[in-house]
Enzyme design. Structure first.
Site, PDB file in Angstrom:
ATOM      1  N   GLU A 165       0.805  -1.233   0.000  1.00  0.00           N
ATOM      2  CA  GLU A 165       0.000   0.000   0.000  1.00  0.00           C
ATOM      3  C   GLU A 165       0.834   1.279   0.000  1.00  0.00           C
ATOM      4  O   GLU A 165       0.581   2.201   0.776  1.00  0.00           O
ATOM      5  CB  GLU A 165      -0.964  -0.017   1.202  1.00  0.00           C
ATOM      6  CG  GLU A 165      -1.857  -1.251   1.210  1.00  0.00           C
ATOM      7  CD  GLU A 165      -2.713  -1.399   2.461  1.00  0.00           C
ATOM      8  OE1 GLU A 165      -2.654  -0.512   3.329  1.00  0.00           O
ATOM      9  OE2 GLU A 165      -3.433  -2.401   2.566  1.00  0.00           O
ATOM     10  N   GLU A 273      -6.504 -10.505  -1.164  1.00  0.00           N
ATOM     11  CA  GLU A 273      -7.271 -10.282   0.070  1.00  0.00           C
ATOM     12  C   GLU A 273      -8.758 -10.149  -0.235  1.00  0.00           C
ATOM     13  O   GLU A 273      -9.442  -9.280   0.282  1.00  0.00           O
ATOM     14  CB  GLU A 273      -6.776  -9.013   0.787  1.00  0.00           C
ATOM     15  CG  GLU A 273      -5.283  -9.010   1.065  1.00  0.00           C
ATOM     16  CD  GLU A 273      -4.792  -7.806   1.864  1.00  0.00           C
ATOM     17  OE1 GLU A 273      -5.625  -7.060   2.405  1.00  0.00           O
ATOM     18  OE2 GLU A 273      -3.568  -7.626   1.945  1.00  0.00           O
TER      19      GLU A 273
HETATM   20  O1  G3I Z   1      -6.223  -9.163  18.894  1.00  0.00           O
HETATM   21  C1  G3I Z   1      -6.326  -7.881  19.530  1.00  0.00           C
HETATM   22  C2  G3I Z   1      -7.175  -7.992  20.740  1.00  0.00           C
HETATM   23  O2  G3I Z   1      -6.552  -8.832  21.664  1.00  0.00           O
HETATM   24  C3  G3I Z   1      -7.370  -6.576  21.314  1.00  0.00           C
HETATM   25  O3  G3I Z   1      -8.231  -6.651  22.396  1.00  0.00           O
HETATM   26  C4  G3I Z   1      -7.964  -5.632  20.275  1.00  0.00           C
HETATM   27  C5  G3I Z   1      -8.111  -4.218  20.765  1.00  0.00           C
HETATM   28  O4  G3I Z   1      -8.053  -3.293  19.716  1.00  0.00           O
HETATM   29  O5  G3I Z   1      -7.111  -5.624  19.174  1.00  0.00           O
HETATM   30  C6  G3I Z   1      -6.954  -6.891  18.561  1.00  0.00           C
HETATM   31  O6  G3I Z   1      -6.071  -6.775  17.508  1.00  0.00           O
HETATM   32  C7  G3I Z   1      -6.599  -6.203  16.329  1.00  0.00           C
HETATM   33  C8  G3I Z   1      -6.360  -7.208  15.199  1.00  0.00           C
HETATM   34  O7  G3I Z   1      -6.746  -6.621  13.978  1.00  0.00           O
HETATM   35  C9  G3I Z   1      -7.125  -8.522  15.404  1.00  0.00           C
HETATM   36  O8  G3I Z   1      -8.494  -8.285  15.352  1.00  0.00           O
HETATM   37  C10 G3I Z   1      -5.869  -4.905  16.052  1.00  0.00           C
HETATM   38  O9  G3I Z   1      -6.199  -3.942  17.014  1.00  0.00           O
HETATM   39  C11 G3I Z   1      -6.253  -4.388  14.660  1.00  0.00           C
HETATM   40  O10 G3I Z   1      -5.445  -3.267  14.338  1.00  0.00           O
HETATM   41  C12 G3I Z   1      -6.011  -5.477  13.640  1.00  0.00           C
HETATM   42  O11 G3I Z   1      -6.462  -5.006  12.388  1.00  0.00           O
HETATM   43  C13 G3I Z   1      -5.912  -5.637  11.262  1.00  0.00           C
HETATM   44  C14 G3I Z   1      -5.485  -4.556  10.271  1.00  0.00           C
HETATM   45  O12 G3I Z   1      -5.029  -5.152   9.061  1.00  0.00           O
HETATM   46  C15 G3I Z   1      -4.333  -3.719  10.840  1.00  0.00           C
HETATM   47  O13 G3I Z   1      -3.171  -4.478  11.002  1.00  0.00           O
HETATM   48  C16 G3I Z   1      -6.954  -6.566  10.638  1.00  0.00           C
HETATM   49  O14 G3I Z   1      -7.210  -7.660  11.517  1.00  0.00           O
HETATM   50  C17 G3I Z   1      -6.437  -7.091   9.309  1.00  0.00           C
HETATM   51  O15 G3I Z   1      -7.449  -7.819   8.669  1.00  0.00           O
HETATM   52  C18 G3I Z   1      -6.036  -5.929   8.424  1.00  0.00           C
HETATM   53  O16 G3I Z   1      -5.510  -6.474   7.234  1.00  0.00           O
HETATM   54  C19 G3I Z   1      -5.198  -5.518   6.218  1.00  0.00           C
HETATM   55  C20 G3I Z   1      -3.992  -6.047   5.478  1.00  0.00           C
HETATM   56  O17 G3I Z   1      -2.950  -6.310   6.388  1.00  0.00           O
HETATM   57  C21 G3I Z   1      -3.562  -5.085   4.388  1.00  0.00           C
HETATM   58  N1  G3I Z   1      -4.667  -4.789   3.489  1.00  0.00           N
HETATM   59  C22 G3I Z   1      -5.901  -4.338   4.131  1.00  0.00           C
HETATM   60  C23 G3I Z   1      -6.334  -5.345   5.189  1.00  0.00           C
HETATM   61  C24 G3I Z   1      -7.645  -4.920   5.809  1.00  0.00           C
HETATM   62  O18 G3I Z   1      -7.506  -3.714   6.485  1.00  0.00           O
END
Ligand code: G3I
Length: 358
Positions: A165, A273
């Site tokens: 990105e 994705e």
């Molecule tokens: O697991 C923790 C949990 O323990 C905690 O209580 C909670 C509080 O915020 O956070 C949880 O972690 C989150 C994690 O997802 C699992 O759900 C993170 O905050 C959150 O930032 C994270 O978001 C991820 C995001 O990327 C940022 O890294 C998404 O799951 C993930 O699907 C998303 O993936 C991205 C790709 O990497 C790049 N392309 C877009 C795609 C979608 O946004």
């Protein structure tokens, strides 16, 4: 004979543990699995693996998640476990445990791994702080990180989203990130070169969203990849994320025409994705779920019609564990190919039909 017995065993055995309802619905469908059909087409088909779901499933031996993952897919991507902030909790201090487990799972089930992601403006560790680090220190930290990941998994990862990105949504130039500001526009070429040194066997990917159907952003990515190739930078594939969350429907021809421009540059094409939210489609929920199936099918068919298209991945496989549930704050979202109870949705059958050419 021996092979067909194995295939039959693979197709039926896990159904026993996926629960009676799933068994009934799946057994109405073609007994082939996505991965068998994909293999016949010479492509890899896969899904992102959620850290929480994977951990809970292993601890509780929650069979549907692990069974479906192993049965249907021949490639996986750690959804979050491979991100910088999730790995390096302090400079040079890594927790590899989740990733190790995912790599082991993949090896055990004869699945490839697409690593995700090396350089990104998100999931940057808090300790990467321009207020206290010099640009040279930030560059060194990124280089060390890429080498750490590349050395550990280089022989086991088929692909690696090295840069994710990097194009800005409004200007279509390079996105302003901590990496751009510290290292300069060369950070992309440097990252790919470091990754290649650290993991010479892995194929390296540039991955982005909002580029599946052409347009200004796709043009900018095309130009970026063209320039990188011209400079001899080792970029081997382009990943098209394909988060279709706003009711987008593109024709097969539009997508193929766009993808083909990239494969003409000599890079592989990946859908990386994919997920398709239903709520902006017309009709009742049943109609929306059918439209969703059609959208999955169209993208897969466009992909299959593209020379150099090698990997088709979704961002998860069950609505029980999908980032849109949290991120989009729309609980009615149902963007993946199995529902929250691990029941197959029409999209699964549509993907199978597309792979089988039915
Ligand atoms: O697991 C923790 C949990 O323990 C905690 O209580 C909670 C509080 O915020 O956070 C949880 O972690 C989150 C994690 O997802 C699992 O759900 C993170 O905050 C959150 O930032 C994270 O978001 C991820 C995001 O990327 C940022 O890294 C998404 O799951 C993930 O699907 C998303 O993936 C991205 C790709 O990497 C790049 N392309 C877009 C795609 C979608 O946004």
């Amino acid at each position: 004979m021996y092979l067909s017995l194995i295939v039959l065993a693979m197709a039926t055995a896990p159904l026993l543990s996926a629960g009676p309802a799933a068994q009934t619905q799946e057994s109405r469908m073609d007994r082939s699995t996505l991965r068998e059909l994909a293999q016949r087409r010479g492509i890899l088909i896969g899904a992102a693996v959620s850290t929480n779901a994977f951990g809970e499933a292993r601890a509780a031996r929650e069979q549907p998640y692990l069974d479906i993952l192993a049965r249907q897919f021949n490639i996986l991507t750690p959804e979050n476990a491979g991100k910088f902030a999730n790995l390096a909790w302090a400079p040079g201090q890594y927790d590899w445990s989740t990733l190790d487990a995912m790599f082991d799972f993949a090896a055990k089930h004869d699945m490839k791994v697409r690593m995700h992601t090396g350089v990104w403006h998100m999931a940057v560790p808090k300790w990467i702080d321009p207020a206290v680090m010099t640009p040279a220190q930030i560059e060194q930290a990124l280089k060390d990180h890429i080498f750490a990941v590349g050395k550990r998994y280089g022989d086991r990862m088929a692909y690696w989203d090295v840069v994710n990105e990097a194009i800005d949504d409004k200007t279509f130039g390079l996105r302003k990130t901590v990496w751009l500001e510290a290292i300069g526009p060369d950070y992309i070429a440097k990252a790919f070169r470091w990754a290649h040194q650290a993991a010479p066997k892995a194929k390296l990917v540039y991955n982005d969203y909002g580029i599946i159907a052409g347009g200004d952003k796709a043009n900018a990515v095309l130009e970026l990849v063209k320039q990188l190739k011209k400079q001899g930078v080792p970029v081997h594939a382009v990943g098209f994320q394909c988060h279709l969350l706003n009711g987008e429907r593109h024709s097969r021809q539009t997508i193929t025409d766009n993808l083909r421009r990239f494969s003409d540059l000599g890079v592989e094409v990946h859908i990386t994705e994919m997920d398709v939210a239903i709520e902006k489609f017309e009709g009742d929920r049943a109609a929306q779920i059918q439209t969703q199936a059609q959208v999955y099918r169209t993208v897969l068919e466009a992909f299959l019609a593209t020379p150099g298209a090698t990997v088709f991945q979704m961002w998860g496989f069950t609505d029980r564990h999908s980032w849109v549930n949290n991120f989009c704050k729309r609980p009615t979202e149902a963007a993946l190919i199995y529902d929250r109870d691990y029941q197959p949705k029409p999209a699964l059958g549509a993907l199978m039909d597309a792979l089988a050419g039915r």
